[in-house]
Design a protein around this motif. Sequence first.
Motif, PDB file in Angstrom:
ATOM      1  N   GLU A  69       0.855  -1.184   0.000  1.00 11.29           N
ATOM      2  CA  GLU A  69       0.000   0.000   0.000  1.00 11.29           C
ATOM      3  C   GLU A  69       0.888   1.229   0.000  1.00 11.29           C
ATOM      4  N   MET A  70       0.349   2.342  -0.463  1.00 13.37           N
ATOM      5  CA  MET A  70       1.154   3.535  -0.678  1.00 13.37           C
ATOM      6  C   MET A  70       1.872   3.994   0.586  1.00 13.37           C
ATOM      7  N   PHE A  71       1.198   3.935   1.745  1.00 15.52           N
ATOM      8  CA  PHE A  71       1.776   4.512   2.950  1.00 15.52           C
ATOM      9  C   PHE A  71       2.845   3.627   3.577  1.00 15.52           C
ATOM     10  N   ARG A  72       3.131   2.457   2.996  1.00 16.14           N
ATOM     11  CA  ARG A  72       4.331   1.717   3.393  1.00 16.14           C
ATOM     12  C   ARG A  72       5.574   2.434   2.876  1.00 16.14           C
ATOM     13  N   LEU A  73       5.404   3.196   1.803  1.00 12.71           N
ATOM     14  CA  LEU A  73       6.540   3.869   1.176  1.00 12.71           C
ATOM     15  C   LEU A  73       6.582   5.349   1.512  1.00 12.71           C
ATOM     16  N   VAL A  74       5.441   6.031   1.424  1.00 12.58           N
ATOM     17  CA  VAL A  74       5.450   7.488   1.568  1.00 12.58           C
ATOM     18  C   VAL A  74       4.360   7.952   2.520  1.00 12.58           C
ATOM     19  N   ARG A  75       4.600   9.135   3.115  1.00 10.05           N
ATOM     20  CA  ARG A  75       3.602   9.829   3.915  1.00 10.05           C
ATOM     21  C   ARG A  75       3.651  11.291   3.501  1.00 10.05           C
ATOM     22  N   GLY A  76       2.534  11.825   3.105  1.00  7.54           N
ATOM     23  CA  GLY A  76       2.489  13.242   2.767  1.00  7.54           C
ATOM     24  C   GLY A  76       2.665  13.496   1.280  1.00  7.54           C
ATOM     25  N   ASN A  77       2.132  14.622   0.898  1.00  8.46           N
ATOM     26  CA  ASN A  77       2.072  15.051  -0.493  1.00  8.46           C
ATOM     27  C   ASN A  77       3.425  15.115  -1.176  1.00  8.46           C
ATOM     28  N   GLN A  78       4.359  15.852  -0.561  1.00 14.86           N
ATOM     29  CA  GLN A  78       5.632  16.114  -1.214  1.00 14.86           C
ATOM     30  C   GLN A  78       6.448  14.832  -1.356  1.00 14.86           C
ATOM     31  N   HIS A  79       6.375  13.940  -0.361  1.00 17.28           N
ATOM     32  CA  HIS A  79       7.094  12.675  -0.449  1.00 17.28           C
ATOM     33  C   HIS A  79       6.664  11.880  -1.682  1.00 17.28           C
ATOM     34  N   ASP A  98      -2.788  -2.643  -2.785  1.00 18.11           N
ATOM     35  CA  ASP A  98      -3.931  -2.520  -1.884  1.00 18.11           C
ATOM     36  C   ASP A  98      -4.127  -1.047  -1.543  1.00 18.11           C
ATOM     37  N   GLY A  99      -5.364  -0.688  -1.166  1.00 20.40           N
ATOM     38  CA  GLY A  99      -5.640   0.678  -0.754  1.00 20.40           C
ATOM     39  C   GLY A  99      -6.124   1.557  -1.887  1.00 20.40           C
ATOM     40  N   ALA A 100      -6.253   2.867  -1.573  1.00 17.55           N
ATOM     41  CA  ALA A 100      -6.873   3.814  -2.498  1.00 17.55           C
ATOM     42  C   ALA A 100      -6.103   3.992  -3.791  1.00 17.55           C
ATOM     43  N   PHE A 101      -4.780   3.755  -3.776  1.00 16.10           N
ATOM     44  CA  PHE A 101      -3.967   4.003  -4.961  1.00 16.10           C
ATOM     45  C   PHE A 101      -3.835   2.774  -5.862  1.00 16.10           C
ATOM     46  N   VAL A 124      -3.290  12.130  -6.617  1.00 10.30           N
ATOM     47  CA  VAL A 124      -2.273  11.865  -5.610  1.00 10.30           C
ATOM     48  C   VAL A 124      -2.385  12.866  -4.467  1.00 10.30           C
ATOM     49  N   GLN A 125      -2.488  14.143  -4.827  1.00 14.26           N
ATOM     50  CA  GLN A 125      -2.580  15.182  -3.797  1.00 14.26           C
ATOM     51  C   GLN A 125      -3.854  15.041  -2.974  1.00 14.26           C
ATOM     52  N   THR A 126      -4.962  14.712  -3.637  1.00 13.34           N
ATOM     53  CA  THR A 126      -6.239  14.583  -2.932  1.00 13.34           C
ATOM     54  C   THR A 126      -6.218  13.406  -1.968  1.00 13.34           C
ATOM     55  N   LEU A 127      -5.743  12.244  -2.452  1.00 18.22           N
ATOM     56  CA  LEU A 127      -5.719  11.061  -1.603  1.00 18.22           C
ATOM     57  C   LEU A 127      -4.701  11.196  -0.470  1.00 18.22           C
ATOM     58  N   ALA A 128      -3.571  11.826  -0.761  1.00 23.39           N
ATOM     59  CA  ALA A 128      -2.571  12.056   0.292  1.00 23.39           C
ATOM     60  C   ALA A 128      -3.132  12.972   1.373  1.00 23.39           C
ATOM     61  N   ALA A 129      -3.842  14.029   0.943  1.00 17.55           N
ATOM     62  CA  ALA A 129      -4.449  14.943   1.906  1.00 17.55           C
ATOM     63  C   ALA A 129      -5.514  14.228   2.733  1.00 17.55           C
ATOM     64  N   ALA A 130      -6.273  13.344   2.081  1.00 20.01           N
ATOM     65  CA  ALA A 130      -7.294  12.585   2.814  1.00 20.01           C
ATOM     66  C   ALA A 130      -6.646  11.657   3.843  1.00 20.01           C
TER      67      ALA A 130
END
Length: 310
Positions: A69-79, A98-101, A124-130
């Motif tokens: 899932e995306m947040f295993r690799l990155v947290r936050g918009n700029q990352h 898995d997940g939204a992405f 990407v920006q919308t889902l990261a902000a969410a």
Amino acid sequence: MANLVYKRVSTDQQSTARQDLVLAEAGIEDPIVFEEDPGTSSRLHPLQRPKFGELLTYARPGDTVHISEMFRLVRGNQHILDVLEVLHRDQLALRIHDGAFSAMDLTARHPRTGELLSTVKFMVQTLAAAGELQRDLQRELTYDGLRAAEAKGNKGGRRPAVTAAKTDDVRTAYVEGRSIAALARDHGVSRGAIRTAVADLLPEHVAAAEESPAPELPVTLDMPGKVADFLRSAELDPVERAALDQGVTVRRGQGYTLRVTAIPSVHRQFLARCQPLDGGHGLPAVPAQRKARREYENRVNVLIKVAERA
């Protein structure tokens, strides 16, 4: 073309079992696994993490990076945008299972300009902000729950082995000369439980209290807007997040500064977290961001020197 699998957990009490399940169900052929040491913080920029750096060094154009899932690799918009830029530069595909992405091709580019598709960037920006909003709400709910419990006289954590009804008796007996070992036998608990009940009466606690330095006092410092924007997308601890959220915006021409009031150690933590703005470690260097970070560094250094002389 190689399949490169990246795995990470945030604390050494967690396991990769869920990630293993998701990646196994994906049926990845001949995976080459890069797993961070347990407890590698998500606050560390992905491009500065040791194993992800090894993955990028090993990778060749056309390879695919797989994560559960995306947040295993990155947290936050700029990352996210920084990582996508590097993957595009190295001609690597990214597959999230898995997940939204998981349904998106995050490496899609415009056929003529070669830039990241505006629709992809928007999603990407919308889902990261969410995702960031969800984490902030969880922290707020946890904090509110603890406050409500404290208001009722309840404290979080494990219940003490020495009950409140017996604590006064234990403390009185200790002051009168009863040993910790004897008190532990009398009450059928461990010596550690007795030490906890009389912690503030122990000689080492009294000595430490006498030698403890004066507490830090909050100071106000102007943080450049580009630094503030970067930190808002980073994962901060509750004290840092509160200081940033309570900052006062001061407009300056086309940009702004954020007037932040916090103790000096928090200002130093902010400075350490915005180190990626200097570039390096595969990160793109943006002159304006680098200038803002160094300007902020000068202000923090002046603050520290003033605090040391006080």
